[in-house]
Design an enzyme around this catalytic site. Structure first.
Site, PDB file in Angstrom:
ATOM      1  N   ALA A  58     -43.993 -13.690  28.610  1.00  0.00           N
ATOM      2  CA  ALA A  58     -42.956 -14.225  27.715  1.00  0.00           C
ATOM      3  C   ALA A  58     -42.429 -13.125  26.799  1.00  0.00           C
ATOM      4  CB  ALA A  58     -43.531 -15.376  26.888  1.00  0.00           C
ATOM      5  N   LYS A  72     -42.261  -9.933  27.424  1.00  0.00           N
ATOM      6  CA  LYS A  72     -41.443  -8.970  28.155  1.00  0.00           C
ATOM      7  C   LYS A  72     -40.103  -9.582  28.571  1.00  0.00           C
ATOM      8  CE  LYS A  72     -44.418  -5.590  27.902  1.00  0.00           C
ATOM      9  NZ  LYS A  72     -44.165  -4.448  27.006  1.00  0.00           N
ATOM     10  N   ASN A  92     -42.065   1.226  22.795  1.00  0.00           N
ATOM     11  CA  ASN A  92     -42.989   1.241  23.935  1.00  0.00           C
ATOM     12  C   ASN A  92     -44.304   0.543  23.641  1.00  0.00           C
ATOM     13  OD1 ASN A  92     -44.560   2.610  26.317  1.00  0.00           O
ATOM     14  ND2 ASN A  92     -45.603   3.327  24.472  1.00  0.00           N
ATOM     15  N   TYR A 145     -47.937 -12.359  27.544  1.00  0.00           N
ATOM     16  CA  TYR A 145     -47.400 -11.033  27.887  1.00  0.00           C
ATOM     17  C   TYR A 145     -46.062 -11.189  28.623  1.00  0.00           C
ATOM     18  CZ  TYR A 145     -47.413  -6.249  29.805  1.00  0.00           C
ATOM     19  OH  TYR A 145     -47.089  -4.955  30.150  1.00  0.00           O
ATOM     20  N   ILE A 174     -48.536   1.164  36.700  1.00  0.00           N
ATOM     21  CA  ILE A 174     -48.632   2.542  36.210  1.00  0.00           C
ATOM     22  C   ILE A 174     -50.073   2.821  35.758  1.00  0.00           C
ATOM     23  CG2 ILE A 174     -47.670   4.249  34.615  1.00  0.00           C
ATOM     24  CD1 ILE A 174     -45.511   2.963  36.416  1.00  0.00           C
ATOM     25  N   GLY A 204     -46.185   4.019  19.984  1.00  0.00           N
ATOM     26  CA  GLY A 204     -47.330   4.121  20.897  1.00  0.00           C
ATOM     27  C   GLY A 204     -47.237   5.392  21.724  1.00  0.00           C
TER      28      GLY A 204
HETATM   29  P1  NDP Z   1     -51.759   1.970  26.783  1.00  0.00           P
HETATM   30  O1  NDP Z   1     -52.741   0.924  26.432  1.00  0.00           O
HETATM   31  O2  NDP Z   1     -52.202   3.187  27.506  1.00  0.00           O
HETATM   32  O3  NDP Z   1     -50.983   2.435  25.471  1.00  0.00           O
HETATM   33  C1  NDP Z   1     -50.476   1.478  24.605  1.00  0.00           C
HETATM   34  C2  NDP Z   1     -49.940   2.173  23.373  1.00  0.00           C
HETATM   35  O4  NDP Z   1     -49.405   1.177  22.495  1.00  0.00           O
HETATM   36  C3  NDP Z   1     -51.047   2.892  22.601  1.00  0.00           C
HETATM   37  O5  NDP Z   1     -50.497   4.050  22.013  1.00  0.00           O
HETATM   38  C4  NDP Z   1     -51.411   1.876  21.528  1.00  0.00           C
HETATM   39  O6  NDP Z   1     -51.976   2.433  20.365  1.00  0.00           O
HETATM   40  C5  NDP Z   1     -50.017   1.322  21.221  1.00  0.00           C
HETATM   41  N1  NDP Z   1     -50.051   0.058  20.512  1.00  0.00           N
HETATM   42  C6  NDP Z   1     -50.494  -1.157  20.949  1.00  0.00           C
HETATM   43  N2  NDP Z   1     -50.337  -2.082  19.998  1.00  0.00           N
HETATM   44  C7  NDP Z   1     -49.768  -1.459  18.930  1.00  0.00           C
HETATM   45  C8  NDP Z   1     -49.346  -1.860  17.664  1.00  0.00           C
HETATM   46  N3  NDP Z   1     -49.470  -3.129  17.235  1.00  0.00           N
HETATM   47  N4  NDP Z   1     -48.779  -0.950  16.836  1.00  0.00           N
HETATM   48  C9  NDP Z   1     -48.638   0.331  17.227  1.00  0.00           C
HETATM   49  N5  NDP Z   1     -49.024   0.792  18.417  1.00  0.00           N
HETATM   50  C10 NDP Z   1     -49.595  -0.093  19.261  1.00  0.00           C
HETATM   51  O7  NDP Z   1     -50.632   1.191  27.592  1.00  0.00           O
HETATM   52  P2  NDP Z   1     -49.490   1.678  28.591  1.00  0.00           P
HETATM   53  O8  NDP Z   1     -49.121   3.069  28.307  1.00  0.00           O
HETATM   54  O9  NDP Z   1     -49.894   1.282  29.946  1.00  0.00           O
HETATM   55  O10 NDP Z   1     -48.309   0.688  28.144  1.00  0.00           O
HETATM   56  C11 NDP Z   1     -47.227   1.102  27.353  1.00  0.00           C
HETATM   57  C12 NDP Z   1     -46.137   0.054  27.453  1.00  0.00           C
HETATM   58  O11 NDP Z   1     -45.770  -0.095  28.821  1.00  0.00           O
HETATM   59  C13 NDP Z   1     -46.587  -1.330  26.993  1.00  0.00           C
HETATM   60  O12 NDP Z   1     -45.532  -1.969  26.336  1.00  0.00           O
HETATM   61  C14 NDP Z   1     -46.911  -2.035  28.289  1.00  0.00           C
HETATM   62  O13 NDP Z   1     -46.765  -3.433  28.179  1.00  0.00           O
HETATM   63  C15 NDP Z   1     -45.863  -1.443  29.196  1.00  0.00           C
HETATM   64  N6  NDP Z   1     -46.176  -1.537  30.629  1.00  0.00           N
HETATM   65  C16 NDP Z   1     -47.276  -0.916  31.172  1.00  0.00           C
HETATM   66  C17 NDP Z   1     -47.517  -1.011  32.539  1.00  0.00           C
HETATM   67  C18 NDP Z   1     -48.660  -0.337  33.206  1.00  0.00           C
HETATM   68  O14 NDP Z   1     -48.870  -0.581  34.423  1.00  0.00           O
HETATM   69  N7  NDP Z   1     -49.428   0.501  32.551  1.00  0.00           N
HETATM   70  C19 NDP Z   1     -46.626  -1.772  33.418  1.00  0.00           C
HETATM   71  C20 NDP Z   1     -45.517  -2.378  32.732  1.00  0.00           C
HETATM   72  C21 NDP Z   1     -45.313  -2.258  31.405  1.00  0.00           C
HETATM   73  P3  NDP Z   1     -53.556   2.828  20.282  1.00  0.00           P
HETATM   74  O15 NDP Z   1     -53.714   4.114  21.063  1.00  0.00           O
HETATM   75  O16 NDP Z   1     -53.805   2.971  18.824  1.00  0.00           O
HETATM   76  O17 NDP Z   1     -54.311   1.689  20.894  1.00  0.00           O
END
Ligand code: NDP
Length: 258
Positions: free
Chosen positions: A165, A167, A97, A163, A196, A20
């Site tokens: 569970a 994490k 990620n 979600y 974030i 991601g």
């Molecule tokens: P975004 O939605 O901005 O980005 C998520 C990324 O994950 C994208 O690149 C998306 O791809 C990719 N993705 C999702 N599902 C899949 C999949 N099945 N296979 C491959 N790629 C996938 O989210 P964030 O940057 O905010 O989040 C990133 C990580 O951080 C996540 O794990 C989230 O749970 C965690 N997080 C975020 C927080 C926040 O406040 N933002 C807080 C705590 C944790 P695509 O672009 O194709 O959709």
């Protein structure tokens, strides 16, 4: 007189994978790793977005390439691992990620919806750790495995049981791999971001009422940005963290202690 040792955060010559990595936190991590000298493999669901992100990293002076991979599909992870190794020759650090949340009514949540979130957020991390870990165990030189968790692992999240569970599960998974991988010189940790600003949280930070209630509870008095995660990612990918494993590191501007 003894000379000062080299910069322990230097990632020159190392190869890092970020799932991601095309946007949000993943891209912030990829930018930090590339700036520290790593060659970066972005594993992305959307290849054109991935290529664009990789091109931008290259234009900024980094080395990066995008590989197609949905982390909820085992074959994709096997293929992306092979392709990354064929292109870069090694994987020194892997950041699992990719993930998402989807608010739901906990009393009406369907099993299918629950499993869908776990398939990406937990099974995806497991499959990445298994494949990256196997590669690292079969060579000299150790490695680094990192999973991106969330403060949802410790806070009650009434609308996101799936979600939360996923994490909580991945933090336990990281500790499990940490104990198994130590003998190979591989450290395994999790990062727990707080609030974030990314596309995933757009609805929250653009909602002034909600956002100001959140910011009041953050001692840093602001939302975090993906760049706020990049320094820690560099540390966890570098030799500076060679004796640091099985940990969950929180980056939340102090939200959880206030
Ligand atoms: P975004 O939605 O901005 O980005 C998520 C990324 O994950 C994208 O690149 C998306 O791809 C990719 N993705 C999702 N599902 C899949 C999949 N099945 N296979 C491959 N790629 C996938 O989210 P964030 O940057 O905010 O989040 C990133 C990580 O951080 C996540 O794990 C989230 O749970 C965690 N997080 C975020 C927080 C926040 O406040 N933002 C807080 C705590 C944790 P695509 O672009 O194709 O959709």
């Amino acid at each position: 007189m003894a000379q000062l040792s080299r910069n322990p955060f230097d990632l020159s010559g190392r190869v890092a994978v970020v799932t991601g990595g095309n946007r949000g936190i993943g891209l912030g991590i990829a930018q930090g790793l590339a700036a520290a000298g790593a060659r970066v493999a972005l594993w992305v669901r959307d290849e054109s977005a991935g290529q664009q992100a990789a091109d931008e990293l290259v234009a900024q002076g980094g080395e990066a390439r995008a590989f197609a991979c949905r982390v909820d599909i085992e074959e994709d992870i096997l293929r992306a691992t092979e392709e990354t190794l064929a292109h870069f020759g090694r994987i020194d650090a892997g950041f699992a990620n990719a993930g998402f949340g989807r608010p739901a009514n906990a009393l009406k949540l369907e099993l299918e919806e629950f499993r869908e979130v776990l398939a990406t957020n937990l099974e995806g991390v497991f499959l990445c750790f298994r494949e990256w870990g196997r590669h690292m165990s079969q060579r000299e030189g150790g490695g680094k495995l990192v999973a991106i968790s969330s403060i949802s692992a410790i806070f009650g999240t009434p609308t996101q049981p799936h979600y939360a569970a996923s994490k909580g599960g991945l933090e336990a998974l990281a500790r499990s791999y940490a104990t198994r991988m130590g003998r190979y010189g591989v450290q395994v940790n999790a990062i727990e971001p707080g609030w974030i600003e990314t596309e995933a949280t757009e609805g929250a930070w653009k909602d002034e009422t909600f956002s100001s209630a959140i910011v009041r509870r953050i001692p840093a008095r602001r939302w975090g940005t993906p760049a706020d995660l990049s320094g820690l990612a560099v540390y966890l990918a570098s030799s500076a963290s060679d004796y640091h494993t099985g940990d969950t590191l929180r980056v939340d501007g102090g939200y959880s202690i206030f």
